[in-house]
Design a protein around this motif. Structure first.
Motif, short mmCIF file in Angstrom:
data_model
loop_
_atom_site.label_atom_id
_atom_site.label_comp_id
_atom_site.label_asym_id
_atom_site.label_seq_id
_atom_site.Cartn_x
_atom_site.Cartn_y
_atom_site.Cartn_z
N ARG A 211 -25.52 -17.72 -0.59
CA ARG A 211 -24.59 -17.32 -1.65
C ARG A 211 -23.23 -16.93 -1.07
NH1 ARG A 211 -23.77 -15.15 -7.02
NH2 ARG A 211 -22.40 -13.33 -6.93
N GLU A 212 -23.24 -16.17 0.01
CA GLU A 212 -21.96 -15.75 0.60
C GLU A 212 -21.17 -16.95 1.09
OE1 GLU A 212 -23.16 -12.92 3.52
OE2 GLU A 212 -23.03 -11.21 2.13
N ALA A 213 -21.86 -17.94 1.68
CA ALA A 213 -21.16 -19.15 2.12
C ALA A 213 -20.59 -19.91 0.93
CB ALA A 213 -22.12 -20.04 2.91
N THR A 214 -21.32 -19.92 -0.18
CA THR A 214 -20.84 -20.59 -1.39
C THR A 214 -19.61 -19.87 -1.95
OG1 THR A 214 -23.08 -21.32 -1.92
CG2 THR A 214 -21.49 -21.32 -3.72
N LEU A 215 -19.65 -18.55 -1.98
CA LEU A 215 -18.50 -17.78 -2.48
C LEU A 215 -17.26 -18.01 -1.62
CD1 LEU A 215 -20.31 -14.41 -3.32
CD2 LEU A 215 -19.31 -16.01 -4.97
N ARG A 216 -17.45 -18.09 -0.29
CA ARG A 216 -16.30 -18.33 0.58
C ARG A 216 -15.71 -19.72 0.31
NH1 ARG A 216 -19.63 -15.67 4.37
NH2 ARG A 216 -20.38 -17.66 5.21
N TRP A 217 -16.59 -20.70 0.13
CA TRP A 217 -16.10 -22.05 -0.14
C TRP A 217 -15.35 -22.10 -1.47
CZ3 TRP A 217 -17.54 -25.57 -4.07
CH2 TRP A 217 -17.04 -26.86 -3.93
N MET A 218 -15.84 -21.41 -2.48
CA MET A 218 -15.17 -21.44 -3.78
C MET A 218 -13.81 -20.77 -3.72
SD MET A 218 -18.27 -21.17 -6.55
CE MET A 218 -17.16 -21.53 -7.90
N GLU A 219 -13.66 -19.80 -2.85
CA GLU A 219 -12.33 -19.20 -2.65
C GLU A 219 -11.42 -20.16 -1.89
OE1 GLU A 219 -10.76 -16.35 -3.66
OE2 GLU A 219 -12.46 -16.31 -5.04
N GLN A 220 -11.97 -20.84 -0.90
CA GLN A 220 -11.15 -21.73 -0.09
C GLN A 220 -10.62 -22.92 -0.88
OE1 GLN A 220 -13.76 -22.72 3.15
NE2 GLN A 220 -13.55 -20.71 4.13
N ILE A 221 -11.41 -23.47 -1.80
CA ILE A 221 -10.97 -24.68 -2.51
C ILE A 221 -9.81 -24.39 -3.46
CG2 ILE A 221 -13.21 -25.80 -2.30
CD1 ILE A 221 -13.73 -25.14 -5.23
N LYS A 222 -9.56 -23.10 -3.74
CA LYS A 222 -8.37 -22.76 -4.54
C LYS A 222 -7.09 -22.98 -3.75
CE LYS A 222 -10.87 -19.10 -7.05
NZ LYS A 222 -10.93 -17.63 -7.31
N LYS A 223 -7.21 -22.95 -2.42
CA LYS A 223 -6.02 -23.03 -1.55
C LYS A 223 -5.98 -24.29 -0.70
CE LYS A 223 -6.72 -18.05 -0.99
NZ LYS A 223 -7.10 -17.00 -0.02
N GLN A 224 -7.13 -24.94 -0.51
CA GLN A 224 -7.19 -26.07 0.41
C GLN A 224 -7.70 -27.32 -0.31
OE1 GLN A 224 -9.78 -24.88 3.60
NE2 GLN A 224 -8.48 -23.17 4.22
N THR A 225 -7.20 -28.46 0.11
CA THR A 225 -7.70 -29.73 -0.37
C THR A 225 -8.58 -30.35 0.71
OG1 THR A 225 -5.75 -30.87 0.47
CG2 THR A 225 -5.69 -30.12 -1.83
N PRO A 226 -9.48 -31.27 0.35
CA PRO A 226 -10.30 -31.92 1.37
C PRO A 226 -9.43 -32.70 2.35
CG PRO A 226 -11.15 -32.35 -0.85
CD PRO A 226 -9.81 -31.72 -1.02
N PRO A 227 -9.89 -32.90 3.58
CA PRO A 227 -9.10 -33.68 4.55
C PRO A 227 -8.89 -35.10 4.04
CG PRO A 227 -11.34 -33.29 5.36
CD PRO A 227 -11.17 -32.43 4.16
N PRO A 228 -7.74 -35.69 4.32
CA PRO A 228 -7.47 -37.05 3.83
C PRO A 228 -8.42 -38.07 4.44
CG PRO A 228 -5.76 -36.34 5.36
CD PRO A 228 -6.62 -35.15 5.08
#
Length: 451
Positions: A211-228
């Protein structure tokens, strides 16, 4: 932890030992999950809140035929993708699956073609996808994991295109002794997979850690896009080079074997110019409507990481050099390779990447797949899912997996009706035509949206 219960998760059994509903409830905010309506399947899916943010979750039930993916499971996952695209929510896949549902044969193959096309389309329009991998992800399930932008493993995770028993059965114990648990984990365990870095992450085998890893990812996707795509392409090339497997593209100086040349002369009577090396074809061909790009996986050999990367390289090179011209893929490959060397570099990553590249390329270049001989397994998925049309010559052999692999899993490989009518009815191919009919269909290759 909004709406969650830290004490409940800390006292629960390991995440790998939970069932699908327990896993979902451990990840989401308490009481927020609402299952999607639909027929019973090995996938439980629906919207929920995770850390106060909306998302769609889909969890596999490994007690139902190993969590394998048949037409029911595919329909449930397609519904989850459609909801994500409609609402703009991320998709969290809790994958615990043996891969394709072999008891359904070609029906499962046609369903997986529809599913993977839908997943590729979701990612292409900006959908965010996360794979949580508590235990097993084999075959098509591992390709689903690599359609996601990040994968979260535990020490218990095993991920591979071919499971240990299939690698042993097809390649012998020199490839892998399926009874040797240490050797299996060294090859395809979570720790081994994460040594490649990138978007592979390992956490403790607990609900709290996932769950903690999922929460961190959901915060990150607000600021980061997937690598091209080009960056991922380069990273996969570097991985091959690190294992001493630098792929060498074919060139016009590499002659096409005479038997294959005769086939190409029938398919493209106006002429072609191509090179052929190690089962990979690159070139161009003439049709009555104009030139087309020509790529192929030919020779009747299973496809490993190098060949998959080379085909992706060829598709990217052609689309850059000839934007908007059609691209024709020829296929005679009886499935993906079941070799330790390909699993060392994570074959699933290369097959998923090939599918993503072809999906990207088809936005510029109309894409046709022509099955000229054999087609099976993950490599069929990689080529068929992005293609706008999948055609097959008569007497081709299209199957879910080679009979020896099916027999290893099911105990016997039952004969299945693989007639043209059934391939068409199940959506495995869109048209069956002779080589002469294909040669006269040149103008169709320039059309979009036509089967």
């Amino acid at each position: 932890m909004p709406g969650g219960s830290q004490q409940r998760m800390e006292s629960a059994t390991t995440f790998s030992a939970m069932g699908p509903r327990e896993r979902i409830e451990a990840l989401v905010d308490a009481g927020s999950f609402a299952p999607l309506p639909g027929i019973a399947s090995a996938v439980l899916a629906g919207p929920a809140c995770v850390g106060g943010e909306p998302a769609v979750l889909a969890a596999f039930d490994a007690t139902d035929a190993g969590g394998s993916i048949g037409w029911r499971e595919a329909e449930q996952l397609i519904a989850a993708c459609e909801l994500c695209q409609r609402e703009g929510w991320p998709l969290l896949l809790v994958i615990d699956s043996a891969g394709a549902r072999l008891t359904e044969g070609l029906r499962a193959l046609g369903a997986f073609r529809r599913l993977y096309r839908r997943v590729l389309a979701l990612a292409a329009v900006g959908g965010r996808l996360l794979a949580l991998l508590p235990r097993h992800a084999f075959g098509g399930a591992s390709m689903l994991a690599f359609a996601c932008e990040r994968r979260i493993y535990s020490e218990r995770t095993l991920l591979a295109m071919s499971g240990p028993t299939i690698i042993e059965a097809l390649g012998g114990r020199d490839q892998l002794d399926a009874r040797d648990r240490d050797a299996v984990r060294k090859l395809m365990g979570g720790k081994s997979r994460c040594r490649h870095g990138g978007e592979e992450q390992r956490v403790a085998d607990s609900a709290l850690a996932f769950r903690e890893a999922t929460l961190r990812w959901m915060e990150q996707i607000k600021k980061q896009t997937p690598p091209p795509l080009d960056q991922r392409h380069g990273d996969l090339q570097a991985r091959l080079a690190a294992f001493g497997r630098e792929p060498v593209p074919p060139s016009p100086a590499d002659p096409v074997p005479r038997a294959l040349a005769r086939r190409l002369e029938v398919l493209f009577p106006r002429g072609y110019c191509a090179g052929f090396r190690d089962g990979v074809l690159w070139g161009t061909a003439a049709t009555d409507a104009g030139p087309v790009g020509l790529l192929g996986l030919l020779g009747g050999e299973p496809v490993g990481a190098c060949r998959a990367w080379l085909l992706a390289e060829g598709a990217l090179a052609f689309s850059h050099a000839h934007p908007a011209l059609p691209l024709v893929l020829l296929m005679d490959a009886p499935g993906h390779a079941a070799r330790s060397a390909d699993e060392q570099v994570i074959l699933s990553a290369y097959l998923a990447h090939l599918a993503q590249v072809l999906h990207h390329v088809k936005e510029r270049c109309p894409l046709t797949l022509l099955v000229t001989g054999a087609a099976a397994g993950g490599i069929y998925v990689s080529l068929a899912c992005p293609a706008e049309r999948v055609w097959a010559l008569p007497r081709t052999c299209i199957m879910e997996l080679p009979p020896r692999a099916v027999a290893q899993v099911l105990g016997a490989a039952e004969e299945e009706d693989r007639s043209s009518a059934r391939l068409l009815a199940l959506g495995v191919v869109d048209r069956v035509l002779s080589a002469d009919e294909f040669a006269r269909a040149g103008r169709t290759l320039f059309d979009r949206g036509l089967p």
